[in-house]
Motif scaffolding. Structure first.
Motif, PDB file in Angstrom:
ATOM      1  N   ASN A   1      -4.362  -8.185  -2.097  1.00 40.42           N
ATOM      2  CA  ASN A   1      -3.996  -9.291  -1.212  1.00 40.42           C
ATOM      3  C   ASN A   1      -3.047  -8.837  -0.111  1.00 40.42           C
ATOM      4  N   ILE A   2      -2.155  -7.918  -0.434  1.00 39.13           N
ATOM      5  CA  ILE A   2      -1.222  -7.398   0.575  1.00 39.13           C
ATOM      6  C   ILE A   2      -1.991  -6.708   1.705  1.00 39.13           C
TER       7      ILE A   2
ATOM      8  N   GLU B   1      -5.735   5.422   4.217  1.00 42.90           N
ATOM      9  CA  GLU B   1      -6.678   4.317   4.044  1.00 42.90           C
ATOM     10  C   GLU B   1      -5.952   3.000   3.829  1.00 42.90           C
ATOM     11  N   LEU B   2      -4.863   3.034   3.082  1.00 43.41           N
ATOM     12  CA  LEU B   2      -4.072   1.811   2.889  1.00 43.41           C
ATOM     13  C   LEU B   2      -3.464   1.345   4.209  1.00 43.41           C
TER      14      LEU B   2
ATOM     15  N   CYS C   1       5.857   1.774  -0.590  1.00 39.32           N
ATOM     16  CA  CYS C   1       6.685   1.921  -1.799  1.00 39.32           C
ATOM     17  C   CYS C   1       6.434   0.780  -2.778  1.00 39.32           C
ATOM     18  N   GLN C   2       6.282  -0.421  -2.239  1.00 41.20           N
ATOM     19  CA  GLN C   2       6.011  -1.573  -3.093  1.00 41.20           C
ATOM     20  C   GLN C   2       4.649  -1.451  -3.773  1.00 41.20           C
ATOM     21  N   LEU C   3       3.643  -0.969  -3.029  1.00 42.82           N
ATOM     22  CA  LEU C   3       2.305  -0.808  -3.596  1.00 42.82           C
ATOM     23  C   LEU C   3       2.286   0.252  -4.692  1.00 42.82           C
TER      24      LEU C   3
ATOM     25  N   ASN D   1      -3.014 -15.134   3.483  1.00 45.27           N
ATOM     26  CA  ASN D   1      -2.549 -16.362   2.841  1.00 45.27           C
ATOM     27  C   ASN D   1      -2.027 -16.105   1.434  1.00 45.27           C
ATOM     28  N   LYS D   2      -2.741 -15.320   0.665  1.00 39.02           N
ATOM     29  CA  LYS D   2      -2.298 -15.020  -0.696  1.00 39.02           C
ATOM     30  C   LYS D   2      -1.113 -14.066  -0.691  1.00 39.02           C
ATOM     31  N   PHE D   3      -1.036 -13.217   0.311  1.00 40.40           N
ATOM     32  CA  PHE D   3       0.122 -12.330   0.438  1.00 40.40           C
ATOM     33  C   PHE D   3       1.388 -13.139   0.677  1.00 40.40           C
TER      34      PHE D   3
END
Length: 545
Positions: free
Chosen positions: A478-479, A421-422, A448-450, A484-486
């Protein structure tokens, strides 16, 4: 050889035969306070009871069987056969206690082995038995009654405030009662006044106020319960948006920071609507538009109302009531609603934030997964729906916002977010980055970052509980769908970081609303300046283009 006694005539009844037997008083085991059966006061009662017992069918059958046994065994054993063996042996009237019973150690030493314990007799008077423990009342349907001294002091204060007003107080005079005596924000004056003045006489008398506030135990309740009781309709156990209208009207009529709005009634109505929508967004976590007492107690609405009551500048009341916040929300909606029908469709919303959102997340919003739209137009978002959206978009760290976006990402609605889903939502982000000539980032690296951001209990999936414990949930979402926020998060703007450190009490929404209000105000000032300069332009000097 001893002759057998003469048998009783056949026509003599069994009851008559037993009544002829002598009554042995010493076998009754009566306590000392009961008079002996020979006393005149008791003799008649015992005779009546004994005669009634003999007249029972079961007794007649029992006596007949005993007489037959006596005849069969011989006449000398008639009296002995009719009595239990333990009476004939001089035993106790009750069975012996267990040798292991702790009560044996407390038995009085003066009692003999064969003497019955008269203190344990069921004929013992009730006054001599140990008193039962009385549990004090702990539940009161109308609230716990106030102590006498508190009630007396309250009535004394009421007498002072109502002194000189034999006909009662008017609504404007009643504001002092709301603030000083009831300890509530003055914005509840109108609704409290109308609650007491049921016949709409325009006055609240001393007796009517005491009956409503003191005699109904409302004065002993906590402040949220008082507010809930005052606002809710009869026979309801919840609050609706309509119940807050009198409070907002009182606020608009009496707060000095909103006096300028009196010249524009249409914006007064929009302001009141926006405040109520924000209240239900933050407090009504169950949804459905029914605010319960528990939700009201868990929220900060009462403290915000008190802050607004003490603060002349309404823009300093950041929770719910700031006019600048309302201005930003309404102007943002007006910018997207190009045809000004007070509805927004997908093509309108995709323009929000300079096309910051992905098409996939906008599709999920308009599928009404995170929240059912209140607008009756199919496929279009109303103003209330937009208020929920913008509050969730600009501050993704709050509980309502986390639930909003979690439902959007949860494609199958099973309550967990899987890696697939991500990846589904990040694919569009990756494509947009490639179109902007940005260096693409592999999903494996992003995953991995998430995972490191949230720190879930199980790394194979994420739950809403994981987001509640995390302070970086906004960056996580946001990612996935706000480019824009990412990019701003990856750039680590030092100005924004310093601003967050200098004002840690402000939320992401507070900072966004401040920036947007300044920008909108500057744009409006620029338009006013250009319009003012245009008034003095000569038509011959205008550009032909």
């Amino acid at each position: 050889m001893v002759e057998a006694p003469a048998q009783a005539p056949a026509d003599l009844s069994a009851a008559a035969q037993v009544s002829a037997l002598p009554l042995q008083v010493d076998l009754l085991q009566l306590p000392p306070e009961v008079p002996a059966p020979g006393a005149p006061a008791l003799r008649g009662v015992l005779d009546c009871l004994f005669a009634h017992w003999l007249s029972l069918p079961d007794t007649a059958a029992l006596v007949a069987s005993l007489v037959q046994k006596a005849k069969a065994s011989g006449g000398g054993a008639v009296g002995a056969a009719m009595l239990p063996s333990m009476m004939l042996q001089g035993g106790a009237a009750v069975p012996p206690l267990s040798p292991r019973s702790p009560r044996l150690s407390r038995r009085p030493s003066g009692l003999g082995a064969g003497q019955p314990n008269r203190s344990a007799s069921p004929l013992r008077p009730a006054a001599a038995r140990p008193a039962k423990e009385v549990i004090p009342q702990f539940y009161f349907q109308d609230g716990r009654p106030p102590p006498y001294e508190v009630k007396k002091q309250c009535i004394s204060t009421v007498d002072q405030l109502f002194a000189g007003h034999s006909n009662g107080l008017r609504a404007q005079e009643f504001r002092m009662i709301t603030r000083e005596l009831c300890k509530l924000p003055t914005f509840f004056t109108t609704v409290l006044f109308d609650k007491i003045d049921k016949e709409s006489t325009g006055f609240v008398t001393r007796e009517a106020f005491i009956d409503f506030w003191v005699n109904s135990n409302l004065m002993s309740m906590d402040s949220p319960t008082q507010v809930f009781t005052i606002l809710k309709q009869q026979n309801r156990n919840y609050l609706t948006k309509e119940d807050f209208k009198p409070v907002l009207k009182d606020l608009l009529d009496n707060h000095p920071g909103l006096e300028f709005l009196k010249s524009t009634p249409e914006f007064q109505e929009r302001y009141a609507e926006t405040v109520v929508y924000r209240i239900f967004y933050c407090l009504n976590r169950i949804g459905g538009g029914h605010l319960t007492l528990r939700e009201l107690k868990r929220g900060n609405l009462l403290s915000a109302l008190r802050h607004a009551d003490d603060e002349e500048d309404i823009n300093k009341v950041l929770r719910y009531f700031s006019y600048e916040h309302f201005y930003v929300i309404y102007c943002k909606f007006w910018e997207l609603d190009t045809d000004h029908d007070f509805l927004i469709d997908k093509e309108n919303l995709i323009k929000y934030g300079n096309h910051a959102l992905t098409y996939r997340i906008v599709d999920r919003i308009f599928s009404e997964v995170p929240r059912k739209f209140t607008s009756k137009a199919e496929g279009k978002m109303g103003y209330e729906d937009f208020v929920h959206f913008i509050l969730s978009e600009e501050d993704k760290s709050t509980g309502p916002s986390q639930e909003y976006w979690f439902k959007c990402i949860d494609l199958d609605g099973n309550g967990i977010l899987t890696h697939n889903e991500l990846q589904f939502f990040f694919e569009e982000q990756l494509h947009r980055m490639e179109c902007m000539a940005q260096e693409p980032v592999l999903f494996e690296d992003i995953l991995c970052q998430l995972i490191d951001m949230i720190g879930p209990e199980n790394e194979s999936y994420l739950t809403l509980k994981d987001f509640r414990r995390c302070k970086l949930s906004g960056h996580f979402f946001n990612i996935l769908f706000n480019l824009n926020k990412f990019m701003a998060f990856e750039a680590r703007d030092p100005f924004l970081i310093r601003q967050m450190r200098e004002e840690p009490s402000l939320t992401d929404w507070d900072r966004f609303a401040r920036r947007e209000y300044v920008r909108l105000a500057m744009e409006e000032d620029g338009e006013d300046a250009s319009n003012a300069s245009g008034d003095v332009w000569d038509e011959s000097l205008e550009s032909p283009f």
